[in-house]
Design an enzyme around this catalytic site. Structure first.
Site, PDB file in Angstrom:
ATOM      1  N   ARG A  37       0.823  -1.222   0.000  1.00 49.64           N
ATOM      2  CA  ARG A  37       0.000   0.000   0.000  1.00 49.64           C
ATOM      3  C   ARG A  37       0.853   1.266   0.000  1.00 49.64           C
ATOM      4  O   ARG A  37       0.486   2.270   0.600  1.00 49.64           O
ATOM      5  CB  ARG A  37      -0.957   0.040   1.201  1.00 49.64           C
ATOM      6  CG  ARG A  37      -1.986  -1.068   1.165  1.00 49.64           C
ATOM      7  CD  ARG A  37      -3.298  -0.643   1.828  1.00 49.64           C
ATOM      8  NE  ARG A  37      -4.094  -1.834   2.063  1.00 49.64           N
ATOM      9  CZ  ARG A  37      -4.423  -2.278   3.278  1.00 49.64           C
ATOM     10  NH1 ARG A  37      -4.074  -1.615   4.355  1.00 49.64           N
ATOM     11  NH2 ARG A  37      -5.126  -3.373   3.407  1.00 49.64           N
ATOM     12  N   ARG A  41      -3.612   6.271   0.701  1.00 54.58           N
ATOM     13  CA  ARG A  41      -4.256   7.471   1.248  1.00 54.58           C
ATOM     14  C   ARG A  41      -3.395   8.246   2.238  1.00 54.58           C
ATOM     15  O   ARG A  41      -3.745   9.348   2.626  1.00 54.58           O
ATOM     16  CB  ARG A  41      -5.573   7.087   1.934  1.00 54.58           C
ATOM     17  CG  ARG A  41      -6.687   6.768   0.948  1.00 54.58           C
ATOM     18  CD  ARG A  41      -7.944   6.333   1.671  1.00 54.58           C
ATOM     19  NE  ARG A  41      -7.773   5.043   2.341  1.00 54.58           N
ATOM     20  CZ  ARG A  41      -8.648   4.511   3.187  1.00 54.58           C
ATOM     21  NH1 ARG A  41      -9.750   5.171   3.498  1.00 54.58           N
ATOM     22  NH2 ARG A  41      -8.423   3.345   3.740  1.00 54.58           N
ATOM     23  N   ARG A  50      -7.335  11.038  -6.243  1.00 60.37           N
ATOM     24  CA  ARG A  50      -8.472  10.139  -6.120  1.00 60.37           C
ATOM     25  C   ARG A  50      -9.784  10.867  -5.818  1.00 60.37           C
ATOM     26  O   ARG A  50     -10.855  10.311  -5.993  1.00 60.37           O
ATOM     27  CB  ARG A  50      -8.204   9.126  -4.984  1.00 60.37           C
ATOM     28  CG  ARG A  50      -7.368   7.931  -5.372  1.00 60.37           C
ATOM     29  CD  ARG A  50      -8.181   6.726  -5.801  1.00 60.37           C
ATOM     30  NE  ARG A  50      -9.150   6.326  -4.789  1.00 60.37           N
ATOM     31  CZ  ARG A  50     -10.443   6.541  -4.879  1.00 60.37           C
ATOM     32  NH1 ARG A  50     -10.934   7.165  -5.910  1.00 60.37           N
ATOM     33  NH2 ARG A  50     -11.264   6.139  -3.938  1.00 60.37           N
ATOM     34  N   ASP A  86      -6.661  -3.306  -7.366  1.00 59.55           N
ATOM     35  CA  ASP A  86      -7.320  -3.894  -6.205  1.00 59.55           C
ATOM     36  C   ASP A  86      -7.513  -5.387  -6.458  1.00 59.55           C
ATOM     37  O   ASP A  86      -7.704  -5.796  -7.602  1.00 59.55           O
ATOM     38  CB  ASP A  86      -8.682  -3.223  -5.977  1.00 59.55           C
ATOM     39  CG  ASP A  86      -9.245  -3.575  -4.606  1.00 59.55           C
ATOM     40  OD1 ASP A  86      -9.992  -4.572  -4.507  1.00 59.55           O
ATOM     41  OD2 ASP A  86      -8.917  -2.880  -3.630  1.00 59.55           O
ATOM     42  N   TYR A 164     -14.304 -12.943   0.301  1.00 59.13           N
ATOM     43  CA  TYR A 164     -14.993 -11.684  -0.011  1.00 59.13           C
ATOM     44  C   TYR A 164     -16.291 -11.926  -0.787  1.00 59.13           C
ATOM     45  O   TYR A 164     -17.310 -11.284  -0.554  1.00 59.13           O
ATOM     46  CB  TYR A 164     -14.101 -10.776  -0.856  1.00 59.13           C
ATOM     47  CG  TYR A 164     -13.171  -9.885  -0.067  1.00 59.13           C
ATOM     48  CD1 TYR A 164     -13.675  -8.853   0.727  1.00 59.13           C
ATOM     49  CD2 TYR A 164     -11.797 -10.057  -0.138  1.00 59.13           C
ATOM     50  CE1 TYR A 164     -12.834  -8.009   1.432  1.00 59.13           C
ATOM     51  CE2 TYR A 164     -10.934  -9.215   0.570  1.00 59.13           C
ATOM     52  CZ  TYR A 164     -11.454  -8.197   1.352  1.00 59.13           C
ATOM     53  OH  TYR A 164     -10.611  -7.367   2.048  1.00 59.13           O
TER      54      TYR A 164
END
Length: 367
Positions: A37, A41, A50, A86, A164
């Protein structure tokens, strides 16, 4: 010399191959470092890029993926880039709808509830048609990197994606997905096989597009015990390594190093080290010496600083890095965190981590 320089896509010559050398078990002057990552963010420029876009729309824009992949490299002397994407693009390719819900994270509008729901999934996936945007992002980024560092491609592993698809999003227990393993073992294997086939083609496509290494994320390994891991995760992790390597050979593509990261799967370290991957990624809950003892001499280890260590003052980060390097040794080793960077982390502390790895590993190698 870099075999890619002769590739048909005319990629720029690689200038820093430290990460690839460490992955292959060759000697390096310093220990290479990158962060899971690292495009994320915690960077204000990431949040700005973004801001206006839906998350998955960003994933589908090669130009934006390229920009986000390059952002951390403009700030830090990282030894590898990892394509911005992703893991849930694979369930999307199978025909499932996933949306990013603010404050909640990725959410499946219609998760798999019954065994019959497997019939709704695409049984044959043309990865170029469904995931070509990732391949375009990789090719564009590979050119834009100008040979600065290698580019890593990745995928989620079958069990993690299956969990998921059944849970419909994140979960603390994975009880719905795990109940399938106990109640519907045949259907579970059917789904895991389907995912294995798609992931294999997806990873091979990433190498064809320009990825110079591949990482498989088994992020939800920790929800399984040793028996379930051995039955429902490990065989598919092994199958992917074998099939990807076979197909790369058949298609005369570069045999790139492969990394497997199975979070919280200490119980399976011996097996993972023999699963056909050049590198085994580690989370922060295992002692480096124990990992080295279990993995043996023939694989490179990657990890495993606790991401929360980056909240410490910079001097403390340096001390922790030094300790980590002394425990792992500077060779056959790639420094990383034991999980991804968190959104509220200070970029300067990430820089301190990267620089400490370079400085301390060079010092240890000299002495």
């Amino acid at each position: 010399a870099c075999s890619f320089s002769r590739s048909p896509k005319g990629f720029p010559k690689l200038k820093n191959d430290t990460f690839l050398r460490a992955a292959r078990g060759e000697d390096t002057e310093h220990t290479p470092v990158w962060c899971m990552r690292q495009a994320g963010r915690y960077l204000p420029e990431f949040r700005e890029t973004r801001a206006a876009q839906d998350f998955f729309a960003t994933c589908r824009s090669p130009k934006l993926c390229c920009e986000l992949t390059l952002q951390p490299l403009r700030r830090f002397p990282l030894d590898a880039a990892i394509i911005f994407s992703d893991i849930l693009v694979v369930p999307q390719a199978l025909g499932m709808e996933v949306v990013m819900v603010p404050g909640k994270g990725p959410t499946f509008t219609e998760p798999l509830k019954e065994v019959e729901d497997l019939l709704k999934l695409r049984q044959k996936v043309d990865v170029t048609a469904e995931l070509g945007y990732v391949f375009q992002a990789i090719t564009l980024t590979r050119h834009s990197l100008e040979g600065k560092v290698p580019l890593i491609g990745f995928s989620g592993a079958p069990w993690t994606l299956m969990s998921y698809m059944i849970e419909g999003g994140g979960s603390t227990t994975m009880a719905k997905a795990k109940s399938w393993l106990y109640r519907h073992p045949e259907a579970s294997h059917q789904l895991l096989r389907l995912l294995t086939d798609v992931i294999t083609d997806y990873l091979v496509g990433q190498v064809a597009a320009g990825a110079q290494a591949l990482q498989l994320f088994e992020s939800h390994a920790g929800h399984l015990g040793p028996e379930q891991f051995e039955e429902f995760a490990l065989p598919y992790i092994r199958a992917i390594a074998q099939a990807v390597k076979r197909k790369l050979k058949e298609e005369a593509l570069p045999l790139v190093p492969m990394i497997v990261f199975a979070k919280d799967a200490h119980y399976a370290l011996r097996d993972l080290a023999r699963a056909g991957y050049e590198v085994v990624g580690l989370d922060w809950t295992i002692r480096p010496q124990d990992a080295r003892a279990q993995a043996g001499k023939d694989v490179t280890l990657q990890g495993n600083l606790d991401p929360c260590a980056l909240y410490a003052p910079k001097e403390k980060i340096g001390e922790l890095v030094k300790k980590m390097l002394e425990a792992f040794g500077t060779q056959r080793y790639i420094a990383n965190l034991g999980h991804g960077l968190y959104p509220d982390m200070n970029p300067e502390h990430v820089g301190a981590f990267v620089e400490a790895v370079h400085a301390h590993s060079r010092h240890i190698n000299k002495h």
